[in-house]
Design a protein around this motif. Structure first.
Motif, PDB file in Angstrom:
ATOM      1  N   GLY A 174      57.132  42.851  34.480  1.00  0.00           N
ATOM      2  CA  GLY A 174      56.028  42.464  33.962  1.00  0.00           C
ATOM      3  C   GLY A 174      55.147  43.740  34.049  1.00  0.00           C
ATOM      4  N   TYR A 175      54.111  43.875  32.967  1.00  0.00           N
ATOM      5  CA  TYR A 175      53.087  45.059  33.254  1.00  0.00           C
ATOM      6  C   TYR A 175      51.618  44.718  33.246  1.00  0.00           C
ATOM      7  N   ALA A 176      51.027  45.143  33.896  1.00  0.00           N
ATOM      8  CA  ALA A 176      49.505  44.773  34.026  1.00  0.00           C
ATOM      9  C   ALA A 176      48.824  46.152  34.109  1.00  0.00           C
ATOM     10  N   PHE A 177      47.506  46.125  33.907  1.00  0.00           N
ATOM     11  CA  PHE A 177      46.627  47.302  33.891  1.00  0.00           C
ATOM     12  C   PHE A 177      46.307  47.869  35.480  1.00  0.00           C
ATOM     13  N   ALA A 178      46.081  49.293  35.359  1.00  0.00           N
ATOM     14  CA  ALA A 178      45.924  49.697  36.578  1.00  0.00           C
ATOM     15  C   ALA A 178      45.016  49.042  37.687  1.00  0.00           C
ATOM     16  N   PRO A 179      45.311  48.964  38.825  1.00  0.00           N
ATOM     17  CA  PRO A 179      44.250  48.222  39.621  1.00  0.00           C
ATOM     18  C   PRO A 179      42.924  48.767  39.627  1.00  0.00           C
ATOM     19  N   VAL A 180      41.899  47.840  39.851  1.00  0.00           N
ATOM     20  CA  VAL A 180      40.333  48.168  39.812  1.00  0.00           C
ATOM     21  C   VAL A 180      40.040  47.756  41.270  1.00  0.00           C
ATOM     22  N   GLU A 181      38.644  48.053  41.523  1.00  0.00           N
ATOM     23  CA  GLU A 181      38.133  47.679  42.773  1.00  0.00           C
ATOM     24  C   GLU A 181      36.393  47.633  42.319  1.00  0.00           C
TER      25      GLU A 181
END
Length: 461
Positions: free
Chosen positions: A304-311
């Motif tokens: 599966g693919y998700a966006f780059a992690p944020v903080e």
């Protein structure tokens, strides 16, 4: 001379120019025979990855240009950077095509280490220009390689970064990956997936030092946590709470849920681990997804693919990069013209179609270089295509960090000194991860290095 002996001789000659153990391919011999003075041989080296390996195969079997031979070597990325930087800065002519990224392109063009490609384009016939279709190229990629509006390299393939995860391992634990995960969420998910007793690694990332190795994911992690490397007056901002949070998270993930031999992992080792089906999460370049979905991949259809992690920073936490081809200005005129011919072929729409014929899975197809690639049914249907395109479209190149900065670059700082100071930073990072030095030592050492670079480079006023 028959084709096979000639290719073997060409390959042997290139081996003598390169380090032992380099993988060498040759191709592109004449269909109609060499010119009166003999064929022109173009030497080029690419970073070792599946897309480059496919290029080597297609160069040998499909590139046909009268009087042109191409010797193509595939090298480890760090070796390639070192060799080409030495070659360009000393005026060497071992390589006629420099395979570089936007970080090098800007500086090298200013230094006269790349040939301006516009005169070569102006010399093309209208039919040839229409065939190449420069307007079809993704303009953000093209602009990253231009100086004063002139192109000094052509993008072969591009990438941003995103999160990849094993859907089967997640399902087995009853876990869900958010579309926009935070680093804290990634850490908690990785710990839950991690199962050393059964050989399952929670998360992998590049751990090998190098500004283009562990530095790539790490700098975007710093950005996500609200950190930056310089304020608007070019004073180093490494010793800050935001940076410390990123350093701590990088170590926590890899020590608590990562691979055993952390520091030996480049993207090749990370890909192999992910393909084994024994790894839950992998944050890296979008261009790494194709081999995971290749026809012979054990995890095809399972990722599966998700966006780059944020903080703290809620957008623009991925990176932008491309591997591009520029012409060595010190090569002979004949070699430069031959190099330009090969670059046109390798970065064309026709090449994209050939790569899909070679590998219908799309794993050999250059991503993020041409808009038309994403309109081809065979490519538009691959699992990672939509996320890759959305990631690229959401990049905010003018505001890479939470607070203003005086530099450009998402996973690097576009100053000549970064190749050195970024690599030093990743060595301190590696030492911190394996407990050779404390976080305070790592941060303070890096702060001094960045501050001194700003002074020596004359950036501080």
């Amino acid at each position: 001379m028959t084709r096979v002996p000639r290719l073997l001789i060409s390959a042997i000659c290139l081996v003598l120019l390169l380090t032992a153990g380099t993988q060498v391919f040759a191709g592109g011999s004449s269909e109609k025979g060499a010119a009166a003075s003999g064929p022109v041989t173009v030497n080029v080296a690419f970073p070792n990855n599946p897309i480059s390996q496919a290029l080597a195969k297609l160069t040998e079997s499909k590139y046909k240009a009268e009087g042109i031979n191409v010797n193509l070597a595939v090298l480890p990325e760090n070796d390639l950077r070192q060799k080409l930087t030495t070659e360009a800065s000393t005026g060497g002519t071992t390589y006629d095509i420099f395979v570089i990224g936007p970080y090098e392109a800007q500086t090298w063009a200013k230094n006269g280490w790349l040939a301006d490609m516009e005169p070569y384009f102006k010399a093309l016939s209208p039919d040839k220009l229409a065939w190449y279709d420069r307007a079809d190229q993704i303009q953000g990629m093209v602009q990253s390689l231009a100086l004063n509006g002139d192109s000094y390299a052509m993008p072969f393939y591009g990438e941003s970064s995103f999160t990849m995860y094993n859907k089967e391992l997640f399902a087995a634990k009853g876990l869900t990956m958010p579309d926009h995960p935070t680093w804290d969420q990634i850490y908690e998910l990785a710990k839950k997936v991690n199962d050393p007793a059964n050989g399952i690694v929670g998360m992998t990332m590049r751990g090998a030092p190098g500004w283009g190795m562990s530095g790539a994911p790490f700098v975007t992690m710093v950005n996500a946590f609200g950190g930056r490397f310089y304020d608007m007056n070019w004073h180093a901002t490494v010793d800050t709470p935001e940076q410390r949070a990123a350093w701590e998270m990088y170590k926590k993930i890899l020590r608590d849920a990562g691979q055993k031999d952390i520091l030996s992992y480049t993207y090749n080792e990370c890909i192999a681990l992910m393909k084994s089906g024994k790894c839950g999460i992998y944050y890296d370049a979008t261009s790494i997804a194709p081999p995971l979905e290749a026809a012979d991949s054990p995890v095809k259809g399972k990722i599966g693919y998700a966006f780059a992690p944020v903080e703290k920073l809620k957008k623009n936490t991925g990176w932008l990069w491309n591997w591009s081809m520029g012409i060595n200005p010190k090569s002979s005129d004949a070699k430069k013209k031959a190099a330009f011919d090969y670059i046109l072929w390798a970065t064309s729409k026709d090449y994209v179609k050939m790569s899909l014929e070679l590998d219908p899975s799309g794993s050999s197809t250059p991503p993020a270089s041409r808009s038309s690639t994403y309109k081809l049914p065979a490519y538009a249907s691959v699992p990672y295509a939509k996320m890759t395109l959305e990631t690229l479209q959401n990049m905010d190149f003018n505001h890479p960090t939470l607070d203003p900065v005086p530099y450009h670059g998402l996973q690097y700082i576009a100053i000549p000194e970064f190749a050195d100071i970024g690599t030093k930073m990743t060595q301190y990072l590696a030492d911190y991860v394996v407990d050779k030095i404390s976080l305070d030592q790592a941060i303070q050492n890096t702060q001094r290095v960045f501050e001194q670079a700003a002074k020596d480079g004359g950036y501080q006023k």
